[in-house]
Motif scaffolding. Structure first.
Motif, PDB file in Angstrom:
ATOM      1  N   MET A 151     -21.438 -49.710 -11.555  1.00 50.67           N
ATOM      2  CA  MET A 151     -20.628 -48.525 -11.862  1.00 50.67           C
ATOM      3  C   MET A 151     -21.449 -47.547 -12.706  1.00 50.67           C
ATOM      4  N   GLY A 152     -21.504 -46.273 -12.277  1.00 50.39           N
ATOM      5  CA  GLY A 152     -22.272 -45.272 -12.996  1.00 50.39           C
ATOM      6  C   GLY A 152     -21.552 -44.777 -14.243  1.00 50.39           C
ATOM      7  N   ILE A 153     -22.266 -43.931 -15.008  1.00 51.10           N
ATOM      8  CA  ILE A 153     -21.707 -43.425 -16.268  1.00 51.10           C
ATOM      9  C   ILE A 153     -20.501 -42.526 -15.999  1.00 51.10           C
ATOM     10  N   ILE A 154     -20.594 -41.680 -14.954  1.00 48.55           N
ATOM     11  CA  ILE A 154     -19.492 -40.756 -14.644  1.00 48.55           C
ATOM     12  C   ILE A 154     -18.232 -41.526 -14.253  1.00 48.55           C
ATOM     13  N   GLU A 155     -18.418 -42.614 -13.464  1.00 47.02           N
ATOM     14  CA  GLU A 155     -17.260 -43.424 -13.062  1.00 47.02           C
ATOM     15  C   GLU A 155     -16.625 -44.106 -14.272  1.00 47.02           C
ATOM     16  N   LYS A 156     -17.475 -44.573 -15.215  1.00 50.04           N
ATOM     17  CA  LYS A 156     -16.939 -45.209 -16.432  1.00 50.04           C
ATOM     18  C   LYS A 156     -16.123 -44.209 -17.252  1.00 50.04           C
ATOM     19  N   ILE A 170     -21.035 -21.143 -13.610  1.00 49.40           N
ATOM     20  CA  ILE A 170     -20.816 -22.590 -13.656  1.00 49.40           C
ATOM     21  C   ILE A 170     -19.427 -22.898 -13.097  1.00 49.40           C
ATOM     22  N   ILE A 171     -19.288 -24.098 -12.572  1.00 54.84           N
ATOM     23  CA  ILE A 171     -18.043 -24.518 -11.930  1.00 54.84           C
ATOM     24  C   ILE A 171     -17.491 -25.728 -12.660  1.00 54.84           C
ATOM     25  N   GLU A 172     -16.303 -26.148 -12.287  1.00 52.62           N
ATOM     26  CA  GLU A 172     -15.694 -27.325 -12.901  1.00 52.62           C
ATOM     27  C   GLU A 172     -16.537 -28.550 -12.572  1.00 52.62           C
ATOM     28  N   GLY A 173     -16.838 -29.346 -13.590  1.00 51.85           N
ATOM     29  CA  GLY A 173     -17.716 -30.507 -13.415  1.00 51.85           C
ATOM     30  C   GLY A 173     -19.167 -30.198 -13.743  1.00 51.85           C
ATOM     31  N   ALA A 174     -19.421 -29.027 -14.378  1.00 55.28           N
ATOM     32  CA  ALA A 174     -20.797 -28.641 -14.705  1.00 55.28           C
ATOM     33  C   ALA A 174     -21.422 -29.588 -15.722  1.00 55.28           C
ATOM     34  N   SER A 175     -20.608 -30.135 -16.632  1.00 56.55           N
ATOM     35  CA  SER A 175     -21.139 -31.056 -17.639  1.00 56.55           C
ATOM     36  C   SER A 175     -21.650 -32.354 -17.022  1.00 56.55           C
ATOM     37  N   GLU A 176     -21.200 -32.660 -15.800  1.00 54.16           N
ATOM     38  CA  GLU A 176     -21.680 -33.857 -15.094  1.00 54.16           C
ATOM     39  C   GLU A 176     -22.859 -33.536 -14.186  1.00 54.16           C
ATOM     40  N   GLY A 177     -23.298 -32.264 -14.159  1.00 55.80           N
ATOM     41  CA  GLY A 177     -24.469 -31.899 -13.370  1.00 55.80           C
ATOM     42  C   GLY A 177     -24.165 -31.112 -12.113  1.00 55.80           C
ATOM     43  N   LYS A 178     -22.900 -30.782 -11.853  1.00 53.86           N
ATOM     44  CA  LYS A 178     -22.570 -30.051 -10.625  1.00 53.86           C
ATOM     45  C   LYS A 178     -23.049 -28.610 -10.724  1.00 53.86           C
ATOM     46  N   GLY A 179     -23.636 -28.103  -9.627  1.00 53.23           N
ATOM     47  CA  GLY A 179     -24.058 -26.703  -9.573  1.00 53.23           C
ATOM     48  C   GLY A 179     -25.082 -26.332 -10.623  1.00 53.23           C
ATOM     49  N   ARG A 180     -26.000 -27.246 -10.949  1.00 56.50           N
ATOM     50  CA  ARG A 180     -27.035 -27.033 -11.977  1.00 56.50           C
ATOM     51  C   ARG A 180     -26.408 -26.647 -13.316  1.00 56.50           C
ATOM     52  N   GLY A 181     -25.224 -27.193 -13.561  1.00 59.42           N
ATOM     53  CA  GLY A 181     -24.484 -26.836 -14.769  1.00 59.42           C
ATOM     54  C   GLY A 181     -25.172 -27.262 -16.044  1.00 59.42           C
ATOM     55  N   ARG A 182     -25.900 -28.401 -16.002  1.00 62.26           N
ATOM     56  CA  ARG A 182     -26.540 -28.885 -17.227  1.00 62.26           C
ATOM     57  C   ARG A 182     -27.638 -27.931 -17.695  1.00 62.26           C
TER      58      ARG A 182
END
Length: 399
Positions: free
Chosen positions: A1-6, A119-131
């Motif tokens: 299980m990955g970090i995002i799933e946890k 940035i889009i929703e989920g950017a903190s998890e890396g979506k759309g080069r959000g990080r």
């Protein structure tokens, strides 16, 4: 299980759990687990070598401002209007794909403005080069959150949640909690006021979750569990944020009035160029820049090129002003003469700890070097021996 799933699993468990006196300890532990996992998520993956591709640009000017917002809210148009730098703007989303810098010339200062990709929703998890986008905004002095006035208010909450997930705290001050790890002695828990959100047992449980068994904790205010976790993590950044509502020309005057009365908010229209001067004034107040003009001895002050100080970048005292000019200058300063709002009378003799205000005039008086010699009765050093017995005896007079 990955970090995002946890993280999602713990968030689901928190949503299922009822909030009452019996479950507050369990919820506190779950919040600490999520904070630990989010910190791991921000760390670069092991085994990678070299720096990754980012948006970082060289710092320039006296301050840095980042434009953050959803795609197609008018960030590129705002950059072009304020700085004159061309940033491509079109009717489709994600027109801007990299960081585009521009310079605002305002009140004799240069402020760097960064146009970042949406940035889009989920950017903190890396979506759309959000990080990468959020990492650049962390290096700025303040954040301009550009929002579409015709869209729902939920966009502001989504963006705030994404920024808080990576350790940015908008328009908040650091909590008054003293925390220090120790080698021995167990956990020492004290408070100078009545606590309603945290007690000693909950504090122990959160510290044990971080595997901290020897520490000193002192609450100077009635802080929450999230504040305690932020202090333990130690990697949070507290920034000022201005909420900029664009496209006010497509909504009614009642809605504009409602948005304009919200705290830290400015309403503008890039299409009709409305209220841009008010935005610049609000941005200037939020950055807290202090312009200090120099005055050579016996001459008029130089009002063309000020020395720009700020509390975020070093400080605004006379000592910081001297260090800004040259590091070795502070050794030669005898006192300074100050004209302006920080002085009680004109001119005021001040020391190195005096705090300067905007548009103060400062004259530095240096220590005088001691001369080896002197003239006439003002001679400071004598060449004669110190003891009378060592003096050269004159020859006796001839009679």
């Amino acid at each position: 299980m990955g970090i995002i799933e946890k993280i999602k699993e713990i968030e689901a468990e928190m949503a299922r759990t009822q909030k009452n006196k019996a479950t507050e300890y369990h919820l506190g532990q779950l919040k600490a687990k999520i904070a630990k996992l989010r910190t791991q998520l921000l760390e670069p993956p092991k085994g990678t070598s070299g720096a990754g591709e980012g948006f970082e640009v060289t710092k320039f000017g006296h301050g840095r401002v980042a434009l953050i917002g959803f795609p197609s809210v008018g960030k590129s148009t705002l950059l072009t209007l304020l700085t004159g730098t061309h940033s491509e703007a079109a009717s489709y989303e994600f027109t801007t794909l990299t960081c585009i810098p521009g310079i605002i010339h305002y009140n004799d200062t240069k402020i760097q403005l960064l146009d970042l990709p949406g940035i889009i929703e989920g950017a903190s998890e890396g979506k759309g080069r959000g990080r990468q986008v959020i990492a650049v905004s962390k290096s700025s002095d303040i954040v301009l959150m550009v929002l579409d006035a015709s869209k729902s208010e939920g966009h502001r909450q989504i963006l705030t949640k994404e920024l808080e997930a990576v350790g940015l705290r908008l328009n908040k001050r650091p909590p008054q909690i003293y925390f220090k790890k120790k080698k021995t002695g167990g956990i020492s828990f004290n408070s100078t006021c009545a606590l309603t959100h945290v007690d000693e047992k909950l504090c122990y449980q959160i510290l044990h979750e971080y595997k901290i068994h020897n520490a000193e904790v002192l609450f100077r205010e009635d802080a929450t569990v999230d504040d305690l976790i932020d202090v333990i993590e130690g990697n949070r950044k507290y920034m000022k944020c201005i909420y900029v509502y664009n496209k006010i020309d497509v909504i009614g005057i009642d809605d504009v009035d409602k948005l304009a009365r919200q705290p830290n908010s400015v309403v503008i229209s890039c299409n009709l160029k409305l209220n841009l001067d008010r935005l610049l004034a609000k941005m200037w107040d939020a950055m807290g820049l202090v312009r200090v003009y120099t005055k050579p001895q016996g001459q008029q002050p130089d009002f063309t090129d000020p020395v720009v100080l700020s509390t975020d970048r070093g400080g605004c005292s006379v000592e910081d002003f001297c260090n800004h000019i040259h590091r070795s200058l502070i050794k030669d300063v005898k006192y300074v003469l100050v004209w302006g709002t920080s002085a009680r009378h004109y001119p005021q003799h001040c020391g190195l700890s005096h705090v300067l205000n905007d548009e103060d005039v400062v004259q530095i008086v240096k220590k005088k070097e001691k001369e080896d010699g002197g003239r006439g009765r003002f001679k400071s050093h004598s060449n004669a021996p110190a003891r009378i017995s060592d003096r050269e005896k004159k020859a006796p007079l001839k009679t």
